[in-house]
Enzyme design. Structure first.
Site, PDB file in Angstrom:
ATOM      1  CB  SER A   1      17.223   3.711 -13.546  1.00 54.79           C
ATOM      2  OG  SER A   1      17.029   3.020 -14.761  1.00 54.79           O
TER       3      SER A   1
ATOM      4  CE1 TYR B   1      10.815   1.459 -18.379  1.00 59.90           C
ATOM      5  CE2 TYR B   1      13.096   1.113 -17.717  1.00 59.90           C
ATOM      6  CZ  TYR B   1      12.097   1.942 -18.192  1.00 59.90           C
ATOM      7  OH  TYR B   1      12.374   3.249 -18.480  1.00 59.90           O
TER       8      TYR B   1
ATOM      9  CB  THR C   1       8.617   2.499 -15.605  1.00 60.60           C
ATOM     10  OG1 THR C   1       9.320   3.136 -14.531  1.00 60.60           O
ATOM     11  CG2 THR C   1       8.400   3.502 -16.724  1.00 60.60           C
TER      12      THR C   1
ATOM     13  CE  LYS D   1       9.297   7.721 -13.662  1.00 63.65           C
ATOM     14  NZ  LYS D   1       9.669   7.623 -15.057  1.00 63.65           N
TER      15      LYS D   1
ATOM     16  CG  HIS E   1       9.805   7.725 -19.813  1.00 65.13           C
ATOM     17  ND1 HIS E   1       9.492   6.470 -19.340  1.00 65.13           N
ATOM     18  CD2 HIS E   1      11.164   7.740 -19.914  1.00 65.13           C
ATOM     19  CE1 HIS E   1      10.609   5.765 -19.189  1.00 65.13           C
ATOM     20  NE2 HIS E   1      11.635   6.520 -19.521  1.00 65.13           N
TER      21      HIS E   1
HETATM   22  C1  LIG Z   1      18.394  10.404 -19.242  1.00 68.44           C
HETATM   23  C2  LIG Z   1      17.091   9.903 -18.702  1.00 68.44           C
HETATM   24  C3  LIG Z   1      16.965   8.557 -18.411  1.00 68.44           C
HETATM   25  C4  LIG Z   1      15.752   8.073 -17.883  1.00 68.44           C
HETATM   26  N1  LIG Z   1      15.684   6.754 -17.521  1.00 68.44           N
HETATM   27  C5  LIG Z   1      14.541   6.291 -16.956  1.00 68.44           C
HETATM   28  C6  LIG Z   1      14.480   4.953 -16.494  1.00 68.44           C
HETATM   29  O1  LIG Z   1      15.439   4.192 -16.578  1.00 68.44           O
HETATM   30  N2  LIG Z   1      13.310   4.542 -15.952  1.00 68.44           N
HETATM   31  C7  LIG Z   1      12.221   5.359 -15.819  1.00 68.44           C
HETATM   32  O2  LIG Z   1      11.189   4.941 -15.319  1.00 68.44           O
HETATM   33  N3  LIG Z   1      12.266   6.639 -16.241  1.00 68.44           N
HETATM   34  C8  LIG Z   1      13.403   7.124 -16.793  1.00 68.44           C
HETATM   35  N4  LIG Z   1      13.464   8.437 -17.184  1.00 68.44           N
HETATM   36  C9  LIG Z   1      12.300   9.327 -16.947  1.00 68.44           C
HETATM   37  C10 LIG Z   1      12.413  10.007 -15.584  1.00 68.44           C
HETATM   38  O3  LIG Z   1      12.191   9.085 -14.543  1.00 68.44           O
HETATM   39  C11 LIG Z   1      11.393  11.136 -15.409  1.00 68.44           C
HETATM   40  O4  LIG Z   1      10.097  10.637 -15.669  1.00 68.44           O
HETATM   41  C12 LIG Z   1      11.647  12.369 -16.255  1.00 68.44           C
HETATM   42  O5  LIG Z   1      13.029  12.593 -16.418  1.00 68.44           O
HETATM   43  C13 LIG Z   1      10.986  13.578 -15.590  1.00 68.44           C
HETATM   44  O6  LIG Z   1      11.122  14.707 -16.342  1.00 68.44           O
HETATM   45  P1  LIG Z   1      12.267  15.828 -16.098  1.00 68.44           P
HETATM   46  O7  LIG Z   1      13.541  15.256 -16.633  1.00 68.44           O
HETATM   47  O8  LIG Z   1      11.739  16.971 -16.884  1.00 68.44           O
HETATM   48  O9  LIG Z   1      12.333  16.120 -14.594  1.00 68.44           O
HETATM   49  C14 LIG Z   1      14.652   8.948 -17.710  1.00 68.44           C
HETATM   50  C15 LIG Z   1      14.805  10.292 -18.030  1.00 68.44           C
HETATM   51  C16 LIG Z   1      15.998  10.778 -18.504  1.00 68.44           C
HETATM   52  C17 LIG Z   1      16.125  12.245 -18.801  1.00 68.44           C
END
Ligand SMILES: Cc1cc2nc3c(=O)[nH]c(=O)nc-3n(C[C@H](O)[C@H](O)[C@H](O)COP(=O)(O)O)c2cc1C
Length: 350
Positions: free
Chosen positions: A106, A129, A155, A220, A244
């Site tokens: 990330s 981002y 993203t 994404k 997300h």
């Molecule tokens: C704690 C947390 C932080 C996240 N941070 C980012 C991020 O920095 N950038 C991003 O593109 N997606 C982020 N996401 C989304 C994840 O990449 C992903 O799309 C999502 O967690 C998928 O669903 P799942 O947790 O049910 O597997 C984050 C998700 C969580 C749970």
């Protein structure tokens, strides 16, 4: 091998984490309908396996954007791994490298991409981002390239930050002191404890990005087939279907419901990565059967990291691989390529 049980892993992690951090990871936007629907959507499909196909032990190997993979799984980008465990992003990256799958780091990581690449021996993919300051964005791209990053994951589902009630309750708005977004060290006042979002981003910015790097680009947060088409028209190398993890806009359809129309639009022109609510191998099988080429997991990795550090993530990936092989065998499939919609019934489980 011990059976995969991600709910048990989450319970273990919950016991170890500060409640504000647990809720930051577990939570979603609004009333969390989308968060819950992502997981529940897999129950809308049941499996209709084939038998006596002599398929043998399934071969899970494959690749994405030129990178060989031991199974069709990548680690979704999630922020702040050092809040979950001192092993941090380097620990997660080490486990991914050991399992032979890519980790997407990330932009909001608590360790810099260069440090993660050195510590794990493999440079992660980098999630970006696009920052309102395009000069800063370009610096980030150059750093990723110099570190040996194989692909950028951009993203696009976050023009603003999602509103999450659990974070409001804990007043969790940015990183606690002592932590920083280490990839943002060129930002003014850096390194900051949060990243910036921009509601003015448009397809022009994707053109700008495309012109500035030769790295493969995955977009994404694609949720609509029209955007999948536009993404291909703008020369991206892959589509990443995601809402997300239900953290941005509550009320969005579960990703499994969004997938078939997007897969139809993409029609194999570029690979499709998919995430949202995957908690068992049968979920992976359903997403692949509906048109994903590769799936990603977010929260389960953080639970594993919190519960057992880098070794915990390695154990999770081993268990998922074993569960996937087992499930494909029982479906009569010799590889993920054998999956198609004829192995699914659209039928709700109670
Ligand atoms: C704690 C947390 C932080 C996240 N941070 C980012 C991020 O920095 N950038 C991003 O593109 N997606 C982020 N996401 C989304 C994840 O990449 C992903 O799309 C999502 O967690 C998928 O669903 P799942 O947790 O049910 O597997 C984050 C998700 C969580 C749970």
């Amino acid at each position: 091998m011990a059976a995969l049980d991600i709910a048990a892993l989450e319970a273990q992690a919950r016991g170890r984490l500060d409640p504000a951090i647990y809720d930051y990871v577990a939570g979603g936007a609004g009333e969390e309908w989308t968060l819950q629907a992502n997981e529940r959507a897999y129950r809308a499909y049941s499996l209709a396996p084939r038998v006596l196909r002599g398929a043998g032990v399934p071969d899970l190997t494959g690749g994405l954007l030129g990178q060989p993979m031991s199974m069709p799984l990548v680690i979704a980008p999630t922020a702040f791994h050092r809040l979950a465990h001192a092993d941090g992003e380097s620990g997660t990256a080490w486990a991914a490298a050991k399992a032979g799958i890519p980790m997407i780091l990330s932009l909001a990581a608590t360790e810099a991409i260069e440090a993660v690449a050195v510590a794990s021996g493999v440079c992660p993919w980098f999630q970006l981002y696009i920052q309102p300051d395009l000069g800063l964005t370009e610096t980030l791209i150059r750093r990723a390239e110099a570190a040996g990053c194989p692909a950028l994951v951009v993203t696009v589902d976050s023009p603003v930050f999602g509103r999450r009630k659990r974070d409001q309750v804990h007043d969790f708005t940015d990183l606690p002191s002592g932590f920083a977004c280490e990839n943002m060290r060129e930002a003014p006042g850096a390194p900051p404890r949060q990243i910036a979002f921009s509601p003015t981003l448009s397809w022009h910015d994707i053109e700008w990005l495309r012109a500035r790097t030769g790295l493969p680009i995955l977009l994404k947060g694609i949720m609509h087939p029209h955007d999948a088409r536009l993404a291909i028209e703008h020369g991206v190398d892959g589509i990443y279907v995601s809402n997300h993890g239900g953290r941005q806009l509550d009320g969005v359809a579960p990703t499994l419901s969004l997938l078939p129309a997007i897969a139809q639009e993409v029609a194999g022109q570029v690979p499709i990565v998919f995430d949202g609510g995957i908690r068992r191998a049968a979920d992976i099988v359903k997403a692949l059967a509906l048109g994903a080429d590769v799936v990603a997991i977010g929260r389960p990795v953080i639970w594993a990291l919190a519960a057992g550090g880098a070794a915990g993530v390695a154990a999770l990936l081993d268990a998922l691989q074993d569960d996937l092989r087992h499930t494909l065998t029982l479906c009569g499939c010799g590889s993920p390529a054998d999956l198609d919609p004829s192995l699914l019934l659209r039928e709700a489980w109670s």
